[in-house]
Enzyme design. Structure first.
Site, mmCIF file in Angstrom:
data_model
loop_
_atom_site.group_PDB
_atom_site.id
_atom_site.type_symbol
_atom_site.label_atom_id
_atom_site.label_comp_id
_atom_site.label_asym_id
_atom_site.label_seq_id
_atom_site.Cartn_x
_atom_site.Cartn_y
_atom_site.Cartn_z
ATOM 1 N N SER A 1 27.615 18.429 25.820
ATOM 2 C CA SER A 1 26.447 18.971 26.519
ATOM 3 C C SER A 1 25.383 17.907 26.658
ATOM 4 O O SER A 1 25.189 17.071 25.763
ATOM 5 C CB SER A 1 25.867 20.167 25.757
ATOM 6 O OG SER A 1 24.639 20.586 26.333
ATOM 7 N N TYR B 1 23.558 24.686 18.195
ATOM 8 C CA TYR B 1 24.268 24.239 19.389
ATOM 9 C C TYR B 1 24.155 22.729 19.567
ATOM 10 O O TYR B 1 25.155 22.041 19.816
ATOM 11 C CB TYR B 1 23.710 24.970 20.613
ATOM 12 C CG TYR B 1 24.411 24.623 21.913
ATOM 13 C CD1 TYR B 1 25.681 25.107 22.187
ATOM 14 C CD2 TYR B 1 23.794 23.809 22.852
ATOM 15 C CE1 TYR B 1 26.324 24.794 23.370
ATOM 16 C CE2 TYR B 1 24.425 23.489 24.042
ATOM 17 C CZ TYR B 1 25.693 23.982 24.296
ATOM 18 O OH TYR B 1 26.332 23.657 25.466
#
Length: 282
Positions: free
Chosen positions: A168, A181
């Site tokens: 990401s 995350y």
């Protein structure tokens, strides 16, 4: 550009996290099927796991998860099948890889796309439970390790392989309330760089793709969580902080994956490609 020619075998690709119609996994399956791969799509359940603000209205009409995706791929001329399994479970990871290899005689490409759904991990650190933290780490980190470990054996035996991990852009553009995350995706990049060194002499490349804000089922869920009832208006508003002025499309991430798994990318390993429009929304 097709990945197969008269000189190369048809490449067999296993892609995790493909249960949603509007997702990076299903888009990658479509793109790899388009360029000539045999595609095996997988998820922990036929339609994946819903994010915490996902509704029935978000699902595509007549979408039956992996079954629909396989039919779609076959209708476009691709060889395709599906498999169910939990990437965070050691036995499932080993079984999925073994079944694909038995089904087609080889495994050339692994795309580790499966990700933990949004849930209790999104919030201030004092509100994040140990269970929420461990759920993210189990899928996003342990799952990448287990699937890669299982896939390296078949790839080494044939002296050719491509592993692409979906990380990401958040590792570069940090955001609040994303401790679990962000940590998990940073771990994926470190794992990518380390594994690339271990398998380089076996003809295997390992790379990561780092999406920014992509219009997927997850983006719709997070937009609703941010308080928007009009999802399109919310997405437009949230895109104003992206230098390109829009959210990315899942196919644009899929095209980066297709580049990394091609024969022509054989000298690229241990790197991360950012597909983020210049940054994340602020």
């Amino acid at each position: 550009m097709r990945l197969t020619t008269r000189q190369t075998p048809v490449r067999v690709a296993l892609i995790t996290g493909c249960g949603k119609a509007l997702g990076i996994g299903s888009a990658t399956a479509r793109e790899l099927g388009r360029v000539g791969c045999t595609v095996v799509v997988s998820d922990v359940a036929p339609e994946g796991i819903a994010n915490d603000h996902e509704t029935d209205a978000d699902r595509a009409a007549a979408w039956n998860g992996l079954d629909s995706l396989v039919l779609e791929l076959r209708s476009c001329g691709a060889e395709a099948s599906s498999i169910i399994g939990d990437v965070s479970a050691e036995a499932d990871a080993q079984r999925m890889v073994a079944e694909v290899a038995a089904r087609y005689g080889r495994l050339d490409i692994l795309v580790n796309n499966a990700g933990a759904p949004h849930g209790g991990d999104r919030g201030d650190i004092e509100a994040v439970t140990l269970g929420a933290w461990e759920r993210v780490m189990a899928v996003n980190v342990r799952g990448v390790f287990l699937m890669s470990r299982a896939a390296v054996g078949p790839m080494r035996r044939q002296q050719w392989g491509r592993i692409v991990n979906i990380a990401s852009a958040i590792v570069k553009y940090t955001m609040p309330h994303r401790t679990a995350y962000t940590t998990s995706k940073a771990a994926v990049i470190a794992f990518t760089e380390s594994l690339a060194l271990d398998v380089a002499e076996s003809g295997i490349t390992v790379n990561a793709v780092c999406p920014g804000s992509i219009r997927t089922a997850r983006a719709i869920s997070s937009t609703r969580k941010a308080g928007w009832d009009d999802i399109d208006a919310g997405l437009r508003a949230r895109a104003k902080g992206i230098p390109k002025g829009r959210h990315g499309e899942a196919r644009e991430v899929a095209e980066a994956v297709a580049f990394l798994v091609a024969d022509s990318s054989s000298y690229i390993t241990g790197t991360s490609i950012f597909v983020d429009g210049g940054g994340l929304p602020r």
